[in-house]
Design a protein around this motif. Sequence first.
Motif, PDB file in Angstrom:
ATOM      1  N   ARG A 188      15.140 -62.127  38.763  1.00 43.74           N
ATOM      2  CA  ARG A 188      14.441 -63.170  38.009  1.00 43.74           C
ATOM      3  C   ARG A 188      14.726 -64.542  38.613  1.00 43.74           C
ATOM      4  N   THR A 189      15.949 -64.755  39.061  1.00 40.33           N
ATOM      5  CA  THR A 189      16.299 -66.021  39.712  1.00 40.33           C
ATOM      6  C   THR A 189      15.508 -66.210  41.005  1.00 40.33           C
ATOM      7  N   GLN A 190      15.357 -65.140  41.769  1.00 33.97           N
ATOM      8  CA  GLN A 190      14.586 -65.204  43.016  1.00 33.97           C
ATOM      9  C   GLN A 190      13.125 -65.545  42.726  1.00 33.97           C
ATOM     10  N   MET A 191      12.575 -64.969  41.663  1.00 35.61           N
ATOM     11  CA  MET A 191      11.207 -65.295  41.256  1.00 35.61           C
ATOM     12  C   MET A 191      11.081 -66.782  40.922  1.00 35.61           C
ATOM     13  N   GLY A 192      12.073 -67.297  40.207  1.00 34.21           N
ATOM     14  CA  GLY A 192      12.055 -68.715  39.856  1.00 34.21           C
ATOM     15  C   GLY A 192      12.097 -69.607  41.082  1.00 34.21           C
ATOM     16  N   GLN A 193      12.851 -69.210  42.086  1.00 37.28           N
ATOM     17  CA  GLN A 193      12.904 -69.976  43.334  1.00 37.28           C
ATOM     18  C   GLN A 193      11.554 -69.984  44.032  1.00 37.28           C
ATOM     19  N   HIS A 194      10.836 -68.864  43.946  1.00 36.00           N
ATOM     20  CA  HIS A 194       9.500 -68.812  44.550  1.00 36.00           C
ATOM     21  C   HIS A 194       8.527 -69.697  43.772  1.00 36.00           C
ATOM     22  N   SER A 195       8.717 -69.793  42.461  1.00 41.05           N
ATOM     23  CA  SER A 195       7.900 -70.720  41.669  1.00 41.05           C
ATOM     24  C   SER A 195       8.066 -72.151  42.175  1.00 41.05           C
ATOM     25  N   LEU A 196       9.300 -72.551  42.464  1.00 37.95           N
ATOM     26  CA  LEU A 196       9.567 -73.901  42.975  1.00 37.95           C
ATOM     27  C   LEU A 196       8.852 -74.140  44.301  1.00 37.95           C
ATOM     28  N   LYS A 197       8.791 -73.126  45.133  1.00 40.13           N
ATOM     29  CA  LYS A 197       8.108 -73.238  46.433  1.00 40.13           C
ATOM     30  C   LYS A 197       6.602 -73.409  46.234  1.00 40.13           C
ATOM     31  N   LEU A 198       6.015 -72.630  45.325  1.00 39.56           N
ATOM     32  CA  LEU A 198       4.569 -72.677  45.122  1.00 39.56           C
ATOM     33  C   LEU A 198       4.115 -73.976  44.460  1.00 39.56           C
ATOM     34  N   ILE A 199       4.962 -74.564  43.620  1.00 41.68           N
ATOM     35  CA  ILE A 199       4.561 -75.761  42.878  1.00 41.68           C
ATOM     36  C   ILE A 199       4.753 -77.033  43.696  1.00 41.68           C
ATOM     37  N   ALA A 200       5.474 -76.952  44.803  1.00 42.43           N
ATOM     38  CA  ALA A 200       5.811 -78.145  45.589  1.00 42.43           C
ATOM     39  C   ALA A 200       4.602 -78.989  46.004  1.00 42.43           C
ATOM     40  N   PRO A 201       3.471 -78.392  46.451  1.00 47.64           N
ATOM     41  CA  PRO A 201       2.330 -79.234  46.855  1.00 47.64           C
ATOM     42  C   PRO A 201       1.693 -79.999  45.699  1.00 47.64           C
ATOM     43  N   PHE A 202       2.007 -79.622  44.455  1.00 51.37           N
ATOM     44  CA  PHE A 202       1.411 -80.265  43.291  1.00 51.37           C
ATOM     45  C   PHE A 202       2.324 -81.378  42.757  1.00 51.37           C
ATOM     46  N   HIS A 203       2.874 -82.157  43.642  1.00 52.94           N
ATOM     47  CA  HIS A 203       3.742 -83.266  43.264  1.00 52.94           C
ATOM     48  C   HIS A 203       2.940 -84.563  43.291  1.00 52.94           C
ATOM     49  N   THR A 204       3.198 -85.442  42.334  1.00 49.06           N
ATOM     50  CA  THR A 204       2.402 -86.666  42.216  1.00 49.06           C
ATOM     51  C   THR A 204       2.420 -87.503  43.490  1.00 49.06           C
ATOM     52  N   THR A 205       3.557 -87.585  44.147  1.00 43.63           N
ATOM     53  CA  THR A 205       3.654 -88.401  45.358  1.00 43.63           C
ATOM     54  C   THR A 205       2.725 -87.885  46.448  1.00 43.63           C
ATOM     55  N   THR A 206       2.750 -86.579  46.670  1.00 45.04           N
ATOM     56  CA  THR A 206       1.905 -85.959  47.694  1.00 45.04           C
ATOM     57  C   THR A 206       0.429 -86.094  47.347  1.00 45.04           C
ATOM     58  N   VAL A 207       0.088 -85.817  46.094  1.00 49.42           N
ATOM     59  CA  VAL A 207      -1.312 -85.849  45.666  1.00 49.42           C
ATOM     60  C   VAL A 207      -1.864 -87.270  45.727  1.00 49.42           C
ATOM     61  N   ALA A 208      -1.073 -88.256  45.323  1.00 52.24           N
ATOM     62  CA  ALA A 208      -1.528 -89.650  45.382  1.00 52.24           C
ATOM     63  C   ALA A 208      -1.810 -90.065  46.827  1.00 52.24           C
ATOM     64  N   GLN A 209      -0.987 -89.605  47.756  1.00 51.18           N
ATOM     65  CA  GLN A 209      -1.232 -89.882  49.171  1.00 51.18           C
ATOM     66  C   GLN A 209      -2.566 -89.294  49.617  1.00 51.18           C
ATOM     67  N   GLU A 210      -2.828 -88.056  49.223  1.00 54.19           N
ATOM     68  CA  GLU A 210      -4.088 -87.399  49.590  1.00 54.19           C
ATOM     69  C   GLU A 210      -5.284 -88.137  48.986  1.00 54.19           C
ATOM     70  N   ILE A 211      -5.129 -88.618  47.754  1.00 58.72           N
ATOM     71  CA  ILE A 211      -6.240 -89.314  47.090  1.00 58.72           C
ATOM     72  C   ILE A 211      -6.537 -90.646  47.765  1.00 58.72           C
ATOM     73  N   TRP A 212      -5.507 -91.416  48.095  1.00 58.15           N
ATOM     74  CA  TRP A 212      -5.754 -92.689  48.765  1.00 58.15           C
ATOM     75  C   TRP A 212      -6.365 -92.485  50.150  1.00 58.15           C
ATOM     76  N   GLN A 213      -5.940 -91.433  50.841  1.00 55.65           N
ATOM     77  CA  GLN A 213      -6.562 -91.122  52.125  1.00 55.65           C
ATOM     78  C   GLN A 213      -8.045 -90.812  51.943  1.00 55.65           C
ATOM     79  N   GLY A 214      -8.369 -90.086  50.875  1.00 61.20           N
ATOM     80  CA  GLY A 214      -9.765 -89.772  50.578  1.00 61.20           C
ATOM     81  C   GLY A 214     -10.562 -90.998  50.213  1.00 61.20           C
TER      82      GLY A 214
END
Length: 388
Positions: A348-374
């Motif tokens: 279950r802990t390993q699954m949780g670690q994979h959740s952290l990996k999958l959610i990483a691109p959905f961070h406000t800092t990264t997304v805001a950068q992509e939006i301003w570039q757009g």
Amino acid sequence: MRVLIVHNILWSHYKAALFSELAQQCPVDCTLLVVQLAESEDKYNQLGKSGLIEHQYPYHLLHPGSLNSLSFSKKITGLISQINQFNPDIVNLSGYYDPAYWLLIGYCRLRGIKLVLSNESSEKDGSRNGWKEKFKRTLIRQFAGFINFGSSSAEYMLKMGARSSQIITQHAAVLNNTVVRQVYDRSIHSRQSLKEKYALPAHNFIFVGRLAEEKNLPALLSAFSWLKENDPKAHDWGLIIIGDGPLRAQLNTSALKDVFWLGGQPWNEVPAYLALADALVLPSHFEPWGLVVNEAMVCGLPVVVSNQCGCVNDLVEEEKNGYTFRPEVTLELGVALQKFVNLSEAERTQMGQHSLKLIAPFHTTTVAQEIWQGFRRIGSPTEASFRS
């Protein structure tokens, strides 16, 4: 470049986090303004208090009340007034279902203002044929860029006539990661005392959301009951329900063992309850996305999510960070819960670690950068091309 964002309600804490990050990253030669139509919507009154929301971005509130009480005429006149005053180069709309937005689209096109659509819809979102789809295609052709909640919403825009070069981001399903994680980490240290306070068992599933028909709570309760009856390992597992809504009285009459009804909670306190759980369950018949899945994954939890939720393509990898199921098949949900019960703590802990990996691109800092570039590509195409 002047960017005007039109958004429905001030209550949205996850959008406040994104808008605040956009304001922080705003280039020196750009100006940002967010027009909020109203404070909240009636349907959110039963979720609990909104909690502390920081609006660290420039905004104008059209209506200091519920969106449900904002008239069409006040909405469209207020929006046009804001456009005339702010004189934007780009207007970013939060959808295309509101008739007031249809008029606004036409007004912007007449004035030569570029349009960007923030889209949460996917093909799962209702019927997809007939004159409505033709009308949507016409609307979508008016936009120069698309900010999408996930890959499924981006794919839907492409199917409706958008070009791949117009996709600004497909990671816009964001929340206030910092607050969520801080509250969760702080609560981890006191979770044993909280478990004792609520008389919780050693392990728990958790549901967070409105107690409404679309959330499919009867199926979750039935699946959990089946689990308790059919697997001895489920003896020390409970089900925590966080939320309120129109079905509260009906659902709460069920006297199922180890189901704990803890009521609606402010958004910024939900992570404290996630700290009591081993996995999140979202059994909805339909969700445009399902941001509670983001919250759980930011906290490093595995997830069990209905395949009718918009987030499953991006956030759930079968047997790696969770399981999916058909919401109309209660036994599938029961079996998914059973799989968690039979996992080891390390798995279950390993699954949780994979959740952290999958959610990483959905961070406000990264997304805001992509939006301003757009925004740059759309507002200054020659300059953007030169820089690339």
